[in-house]
Design a protein around this motif. Structure first.
Motif, PDB file in Angstrom:
ATOM      1  N   GLY A 279       0.802  -1.276  -0.044  1.00 60.00           N
ATOM      2  CA  GLY A 279      -0.282  -0.030  -0.060  1.00 60.00           C
ATOM      3  C   GLY A 279       0.881   1.219   0.050  1.00 60.00           C
TER       4      GLY A 279
ATOM      5  N   GLY B 219      -0.675   3.980   1.952  1.00 53.71           N
ATOM      6  CA  GLY B 219      -1.950   4.718   1.687  1.00 53.71           C
ATOM      7  C   GLY B 219      -1.923   5.201   0.275  1.00 53.71           C
TER       8      GLY B 219
ATOM      9  N   ARG C 205      -5.562   1.435   0.916  1.00 55.88           N
ATOM     10  CA  ARG C 205      -5.513   1.809   2.219  1.00 55.88           C
ATOM     11  C   ARG C 205      -6.059   0.455   3.042  1.00 55.88           C
TER      12      ARG C 205
ATOM     13  N   ILE D  30      -3.863  -0.142   5.997  1.00 59.21           N
ATOM     14  CA  ILE D  30      -3.813   0.759   6.962  1.00 59.21           C
ATOM     15  C   ILE D  30      -5.376   0.533   8.021  1.00 59.21           C
ATOM     16  N   ASP D  31      -6.328   0.348   6.942  1.00 57.38           N
ATOM     17  CA  ASP D  31      -7.647   0.228   7.598  1.00 57.38           C
ATOM     18  C   ASP D  31      -8.179  -1.032   8.060  1.00 57.38           C
TER      19      ASP D  31
END
Length: 352
Positions: free
Chosen positions: A232, A235, A239, A242-243
């Motif tokens: 990623g 980001g 994402r 991250i998410d």
């Protein structure tokens, strides 16, 4: 991988009769007869004919399902391979599928599951079958993994492939690679939506538990790939890391699971990283499996995690084209390794 000791009893389903399954099952069972009591599950007459053409020295002994259910599995020494007879409904022409045999192929799997639940067998090893043959017989069937989960009432299973890698020198111990999948047979466009916190929590729990209980690894170390290129890149390329993935790893670590990442998949599969890992969790099918299948030289093993029984399989299909050309062309290496891995898992589970 297999330590010496008593011979565990393995149900070996021979898969699609028109493919290479019967041949590789017979060859592997005979080769490893001193280590494992392999019980072939298939059409006894067809297997006897095939065995006689492979090697007249191979001895098979047929047993009916009725006798098995009435008296259990009798003792067979390493000079004979028992066969549980599940008769086919149509004549077999190698290389040519026949939907009339679809129900019989599925019946071999049913019997193997029944035998594990009844205590006749310690594990199941499956030769490849043809999904289309079973579907053409009027039975909705998406694969071994899903069928085993349904029949055993298992809400979530995990596909893992494993295999030995080539050591860099003759003095080194042969390294071993295990690659589990967060998602399995999905179109690539559907993968991101399928990678959720709930899914990753379940997969990591199952992977950690089975590495401990079925492989005897006291403190498994799991390396996890990202979904996107370069994981990623903070980001810029997606994402999901991250998410979803990073929070799932943090939650797993809080549960006592040594799961690290997410790592870029294009650089993770290197010895300097893998030497400290017991398994890699890849996000999708073609992210992790091409690496493993290339690195294991046709001797990879497919393992279903999360089941209340042990199941291993080959990492290839029915090879109808090879079967059509006659016996002697199929490589039984993956089936041999599937039997060895099943033996190792049976013994590891017994010692935990």
């Amino acid at each position: 991988m297999t330590a010496p000791g008593p011979r565990p009893t393995l149900a070996v389903t021979v898969g699609e009769p028109a493919g290479i399954g019967p041949e590789i099952a017979i060859r592997a069972a005979w080769l490893l007869r001193e280590q494992a009591r392999c019980v072939l599950v298939g059409d006894a007459a067809y297997l006897a004919m095939t065995a006689s053409l492979i090697d007249p020295a191979i001895r098979l002994s047929a047993l009916s399902t009725m006798a098995l259910r009435h008296s259990g599995l009798p003792h067979f020494g390493p000079t004979t391979i028992p066969v549980i007879d599940v008769p086919l409904d149509a004549h077999v022409v190698p290389g040519q599928l026949d939907a009339n045999n679809g129900r019989a192929v599925l019946a071999t799997l049913d019997l193997a599951i029944e035998g594990c639940q009844a205590g006749w067998f310690d594990a199941i090893v499956t030769a490849p079958l043809q999904k289309s043959t079973i579907n053409d017989a009027g039975i909705a069937f998406s694969g071994h993994t899903e069928y085993l989960a349904e029949k055993t009432g298992t809400p979530k299973v995990v596909m893992m492939l494993a295999g030995a890698l080539q050591a860099q020198s003759s003095e080194q111990e042969q390294p071993y690679l295990r690659v589990a999948l967060a998602t399995t047979h999905l179109p690539l466009k559907d993968v991101p939506a399928a990678i959720t916190r709930e899914t990753l929590d379940q997969v990591l729990d199952i992977l950690h538990a089975d590495l401990r209980n079925k492989f005897g690894i006291a403190a498994p170390r799991i390396l996890v790939t990202g979904l996107n290129p370069h994981a990623g890149e903070n980001g810029y390329l997606g994402r999901e890391e991250i998410d979803t993935i990073t929070p799932a790893l943090q939650a797993a670590q809080a549960r006592g699971i040594d799961a690290r990442g997410p790592y870029p998949a294009d650089t993770l599969f290197q010895p300097k990283y893998l030497q400290d890992a017991d398994a890699v969790l890849a996000m999708y099918h073609d992210q992790g499996l091409p690496v493993l299948k290339h690195a294991t030289f046709g001797r990879g093993v497919n393992i279903t995690l999360g089941l209340p029984l042990i199941r291993t399989s080959v990492d290839h299909g029915t090879a109808l084209d090879l079967a059509a050309q006659g016996l002697g062309l199929a490589d039984s290496g993956s089936m041999e390794e599937a039997i060895r891995v099943a033996l190792s898992m049976v013994r590891a589970q017994a010692s935990t």
